[in-house]
Design a protein around this motif. Structure first.
Motif, PDB file in Angstrom:
ATOM      1  N   ARG A  49       0.858  -1.187   0.000  1.00  0.00           N
ATOM      2  CA  ARG A  49       0.000   0.000   0.000  1.00  0.00           C
ATOM      3  C   ARG A  49       0.894   1.238   0.000  1.00  0.00           C
ATOM      4  NH1 ARG A  49      -4.084   0.121   3.360  1.00  0.00           N
ATOM      5  NH2 ARG A  49      -4.185   2.356   3.395  1.00  0.00           N
ATOM      6  N   TYR A  50       0.333   2.353  -0.473  1.00  0.00           N
ATOM      7  CA  TYR A  50       1.065   3.613  -0.460  1.00  0.00           C
ATOM      8  C   TYR A  50       0.866   4.297   0.884  1.00  0.00           C
ATOM      9  CZ  TYR A  50       1.177   3.151  -5.564  1.00  0.00           C
ATOM     10  OH  TYR A  50       1.377   2.703  -6.837  1.00  0.00           O
ATOM     11  N   PRO A  51       1.938   4.836   1.481  1.00  0.00           N
ATOM     12  CA  PRO A  51       1.785   5.594   2.716  1.00  0.00           C
ATOM     13  C   PRO A  51       1.170   6.972   2.444  1.00  0.00           C
ATOM     14  CG  PRO A  51       4.100   5.479   2.098  1.00  0.00           C
ATOM     15  CD  PRO A  51       3.332   4.655   1.104  1.00  0.00           C
ATOM     16  N   LYS A  52       0.506   7.516   3.444  1.00  0.00           N
ATOM     17  CA  LYS A  52      -0.219   8.776   3.293  1.00  0.00           C
ATOM     18  C   LYS A  52       0.539  10.006   3.766  1.00  0.00           C
ATOM     19  CE  LYS A  52      -4.706   6.606   3.824  1.00  0.00           C
ATOM     20  NZ  LYS A  52      -5.979   6.611   4.493  1.00  0.00           N
ATOM     21  N   ASP A  53       1.662   9.828   4.455  1.00  0.00           N
ATOM     22  CA  ASP A  53       2.330  10.951   5.102  1.00  0.00           C
ATOM     23  C   ASP A  53       3.683  11.246   4.467  1.00  0.00           C
ATOM     24  OD1 ASP A  53       3.381  12.840   6.824  1.00  0.00           O
ATOM     25  OD2 ASP A  53       2.864  11.729   8.636  1.00  0.00           O
ATOM     26  N   LEU A  54       3.793  12.408   3.810  1.00  0.00           N
ATOM     27  CA  LEU A  54       5.059  12.800   3.204  1.00  0.00           C
ATOM     28  C   LEU A  54       6.168  12.966   4.236  1.00  0.00           C
ATOM     29  CD1 LEU A  54       4.051  15.410   0.481  1.00  0.00           C
ATOM     30  CD2 LEU A  54       5.200  13.235   0.111  1.00  0.00           C
ATOM     31  N   LYS A  55       5.827  13.361   5.457  1.00  0.00           N
ATOM     32  CA  LYS A  55       6.849  13.564   6.482  1.00  0.00           C
ATOM     33  C   LYS A  55       7.486  12.243   6.908  1.00  0.00           C
ATOM     34  CE  LYS A  55       4.980  17.834   8.216  1.00  0.00           C
ATOM     35  NZ  LYS A  55       4.271  18.508   9.285  1.00  0.00           N
ATOM     36  N   LEU A  56       6.754  11.142   6.797  1.00  0.00           N
ATOM     37  CA  LEU A  56       7.351   9.835   7.076  1.00  0.00           C
ATOM     38  C   LEU A  56       8.250   9.387   5.924  1.00  0.00           C
ATOM     39  CD1 LEU A  56       4.344   7.964   8.709  1.00  0.00           C
ATOM     40  CD2 LEU A  56       6.344   8.937   9.846  1.00  0.00           C
ATOM     41  N   LEU A  57       7.834   9.705   4.711  1.00  0.00           N
ATOM     42  CA  LEU A  57       8.643   9.366   3.538  1.00  0.00           C
ATOM     43  C   LEU A  57       9.904  10.214   3.465  1.00  0.00           C
ATOM     44  CD1 LEU A  57       5.897   9.072   0.771  1.00  0.00           C
ATOM     45  CD2 LEU A  57       7.251   7.214   1.716  1.00  0.00           C
ATOM     46  N   PHE A  58       9.765  11.493   3.799  1.00  0.00           N
ATOM     47  CA  PHE A  58      10.849  12.463   3.697  1.00  0.00           C
ATOM     48  C   PHE A  58      10.884  13.302   4.978  1.00  0.00           C
ATOM     49  CE2 PHE A  58       9.048  11.763  -0.537  1.00  0.00           C
ATOM     50  CZ  PHE A  58      10.142  11.234  -1.192  1.00  0.00           C
ATOM     51  N   PRO A  59      11.568  12.827   5.999  1.00  0.00           N
ATOM     52  CA  PRO A  59      11.584  13.537   7.287  1.00  0.00           C
ATOM     53  C   PRO A  59      12.141  14.957   7.165  1.00  0.00           C
ATOM     54  CG  PRO A  59      12.520  11.341   7.509  1.00  0.00           C
ATOM     55  CD  PRO A  59      12.331  11.588   6.042  1.00  0.00           C
ATOM     56  N   PRO A  60      11.567  15.905   7.920  1.00  0.00           N
ATOM     57  CA  PRO A  60      12.127  17.257   7.961  1.00  0.00           C
ATOM     58  C   PRO A  60      13.597  17.199   8.394  1.00  0.00           C
ATOM     59  CG  PRO A  60       9.997  17.181   9.061  1.00  0.00           C
ATOM     60  CD  PRO A  60      10.387  15.757   8.755  1.00  0.00           C
ATOM     61  N   GLY A  61      14.387  18.095   7.846  1.00  0.00           N
ATOM     62  CA  GLY A  61      15.806  18.119   8.170  1.00  0.00           C
ATOM     63  C   GLY A  61      16.651  17.292   7.228  1.00  0.00           C
ATOM     64  N   THR A  62      15.998  16.562   6.313  1.00  0.00           N
ATOM     65  CA  THR A  62      16.727  15.823   5.285  1.00  0.00           C
ATOM     66  C   THR A  62      16.658  16.601   3.980  1.00  0.00           C
ATOM     67  OG1 THR A  62      14.811  14.537   4.576  1.00  0.00           O
ATOM     68  CG2 THR A  62      16.150  13.609   6.358  1.00  0.00           C
ATOM     69  N   LYS A  63      17.562  16.308   3.065  1.00  0.00           N
ATOM     70  CA  LYS A  63      17.598  17.022   1.783  1.00  0.00           C
ATOM     71  C   LYS A  63      16.229  16.982   1.092  1.00  0.00           C
ATOM     72  CE  LYS A  63      19.485  16.739  -2.832  1.00  0.00           C
ATOM     73  NZ  LYS A  63      20.162  15.896  -3.779  1.00  0.00           N
ATOM     74  N   HIS A  64      15.697  15.797   0.912  1.00  0.00           N
ATOM     75  CA  HIS A  64      14.416  15.685   0.216  1.00  0.00           C
ATOM     76  C   HIS A  64      13.268  16.203   1.067  1.00  0.00           C
ATOM     77  CE1 HIS A  64      15.971  13.817  -3.340  1.00  0.00           C
ATOM     78  NE2 HIS A  64      16.504  12.822  -2.658  1.00  0.00           N
ATOM     79  N   GLY A  65      13.327  15.979   2.361  1.00  0.00           N
ATOM     80  CA  GLY A  65      12.272  16.459   3.242  1.00  0.00           C
ATOM     81  C   GLY A  65      12.137  17.964   3.190  1.00  0.00           C
ATOM     82  N   ASP A  66      13.246  18.665   3.237  1.00  0.00           N
ATOM     83  CA  ASP A  66      13.213  20.127   3.198  1.00  0.00           C
ATOM     84  C   ASP A  66      12.787  20.628   1.821  1.00  0.00           C
ATOM     85  OD1 ASP A  66      13.981  20.142   5.831  1.00  0.00           O
ATOM     86  OD2 ASP A  66      16.091  20.591   5.403  1.00  0.00           O
ATOM     87  N   SER A  67      13.259  19.984   0.757  1.00  0.00           N
ATOM     88  CA  SER A  67      12.908  20.394  -0.600  1.00  0.00           C
ATOM     89  C   SER A  67      11.425  20.199  -0.872  1.00  0.00           C
ATOM     90  CB  SER A  67      13.740  19.601  -1.605  1.00  0.00           C
ATOM     91  OG  SER A  67      13.378  19.924  -2.915  1.00  0.00           O
TER      92      SER A  67
END
Length: 109
Positions: A21-39
């Protein structure tokens, strides 16, 4: 925007393969403080996932105001692309998504 949306698509496919299944939370996929998370947070990308977790759409507004979107279904590596003046009006079956590459999705990021 294109690069960030493609990153979301790749990550969603990987998570689907792990959890069916696809996860619903972008913050779990890309945590804040990471390159992709911040972008991704800076771009204001929105993620919508079907209740059964079998389809997702992600989209955001470019600096020029145009909207780009990417979607996936059932863990397939095939992507569905969207470009328009407003957010996508529905999921993959709504008729607004393309499997070929629209002009707005071509070129360098």
């Amino acid at each position: 925007m294109r690069a960030e949306l493609r990153t979301v698509h790749i990550r969603q496919i990987a998570e689907y393969r792990r959890n069916n299944r696809y996860p619903k939370d972008l913050k779990l996929l890309f945590p804040p403080g990471t390159k992709h998370g911040d972008s991704i947070a800076a771009r204001g990308i929105l993620l919508e996932v079907a209740a059964d977790g079998q389809e997702f759409i992600a989209w955001g507004r470019t600096v020029s105001g145009w909207v780009l979107g990417i979607a996936g279904k059932h863990g397939s590596p095939m992507d569905y692309l969207y470009a328009g003046s407003d957010g996508p009006p529905g999921g993959v079956e709504s008729g607004c998504w393309r499997t070929d590459t629209p002009p707005d999705w071509r070129g360098m990021d």
